[in-house]
Write an enzyme that holds these catalytic residues in place. Sequence first.
Site, short mmCIF file in Angstrom:
data_model
loop_
_atom_site.label_atom_id
_atom_site.label_comp_id
_atom_site.label_asym_id
_atom_site.label_seq_id
_atom_site.Cartn_x
_atom_site.Cartn_y
_atom_site.Cartn_z
N PRO A 82 76.39 30.63 26.13
CA PRO A 82 77.58 31.19 25.48
C PRO A 82 77.67 31.02 23.96
O PRO A 82 78.05 31.97 23.26
CB PRO A 82 78.74 30.44 26.16
CG PRO A 82 78.19 29.96 27.45
CD PRO A 82 76.75 29.65 27.18
N THR A 114 74.53 35.34 21.91
CA THR A 114 75.22 35.81 20.71
C THR A 114 75.83 34.59 20.03
O THR A 114 76.85 34.06 20.48
CB THR A 114 76.31 36.83 21.07
OG1 THR A 114 75.70 37.96 21.68
CG2 THR A 114 77.04 37.29 19.81
N LYS A 193 73.73 42.91 16.26
CA LYS A 193 74.73 42.64 17.30
C LYS A 193 76.13 42.49 16.70
O LYS A 193 77.10 43.04 17.22
CB LYS A 193 74.33 41.37 18.05
CG LYS A 193 75.38 40.79 18.99
CD LYS A 193 75.58 41.61 20.24
CE LYS A 193 76.47 40.87 21.22
NZ LYS A 193 76.66 41.58 22.47
N LYS A 268 85.57 35.64 19.79
CA LYS A 268 84.37 34.91 19.37
C LYS A 268 83.46 35.77 18.50
O LYS A 268 83.03 35.36 17.42
CB LYS A 268 83.62 34.43 20.60
CG LYS A 268 82.21 33.91 20.31
CD LYS A 268 81.34 33.94 21.55
CE LYS A 268 79.87 33.84 21.21
NZ LYS A 268 78.99 34.07 22.37
#
Length: 329
Positions: A82, A114, A193, A268
């Site tokens: 995560p 990520t 990303k 996030k």
Amino acid sequence: MAFSGEQLPSNIGFIGLGNMGFPMFSNLASKIPETSTVHVYDVMPESMARAVKESGAVAKIDPCGSSREVAEKSNLIVSMVPEGKHVRAVYLAPEDGILATEDLSGKVLVDCSTIDTATSLEVGEETTTRHPKARFFDAPVSGGTAGAKRGTITFMIGCAETDPLLPLLKALMSLMGHNVYTCGGPSLGLTAKFCNNYLSSSITLLNAEMFNFAIKSGMDPRILQNILKTSTGCNRNQERANPVPGLSLEAPSSRGYAPGFKIEYVKKDIGLAIDACQRVGAKLCIGPHTWNTYVEATKDPHCTGLDSKVIYRFIGGDEKWQNKFPKLE
């Protein structure tokens, strides 16, 4: 072990069996030859048990006790966890991390998480310093849990198109996704990303605002959706994943906002994008306001834990708009 071409090794490692990791692992383990072995690790014992029982694996599954054990047994290792702190634990933990392995010569490490670019660059540099004959790649993905389950996710690799290991990486990633892009160099997969998720989340909020405005003004949102298809405001989000229930029938908004890509993940990811922009001195105007809106939405009990398209609910959108307008033929 030195790699050449597209031939995958018979021993592959996979670390991280969460919402994205498990379906990626399942696709991998079900598509490689039965003579192969996937050495797998997750900090949650129940996830490990699920990997053995529910993955539909064709290959042999070897549950391991640590990231280090996975690395010791594998020639090609994929991680999907995560946050940056979890990546640090996977790679840099002094006793059980991947880099604690005595010899990683010739091994390829692929992190699909990520995370912040600083952590990714640090892990890459540590890999080169401590194991100069190993290679580390950042390769985050896009497509959400639905894409991970279908095996249609997009990979963004932090390497050049001329990298000699690219055929191997493409062979690996083709078992879990459909599209593979090289982004130029270390951490640039993460840069791509961030750009994607920043745009996607911002556009979702903009669509929510303007469709809400149209409905409150008395306009059937289906008409607006059709107009946008041939106008400058056209965007893929409003066609295929509209945040207004009933406009995109396969979208989370039309399934009670069942995730999908949870709204907490948007908080996030936009935060990571903002931090990355600050690191390189790229000015932002929209991002901080978008981030604040999603942060507030995560605190709303009517939105918590649901798909990010629930931002339409957070701004007061009418989810029963169809009662106001006649059915279209």
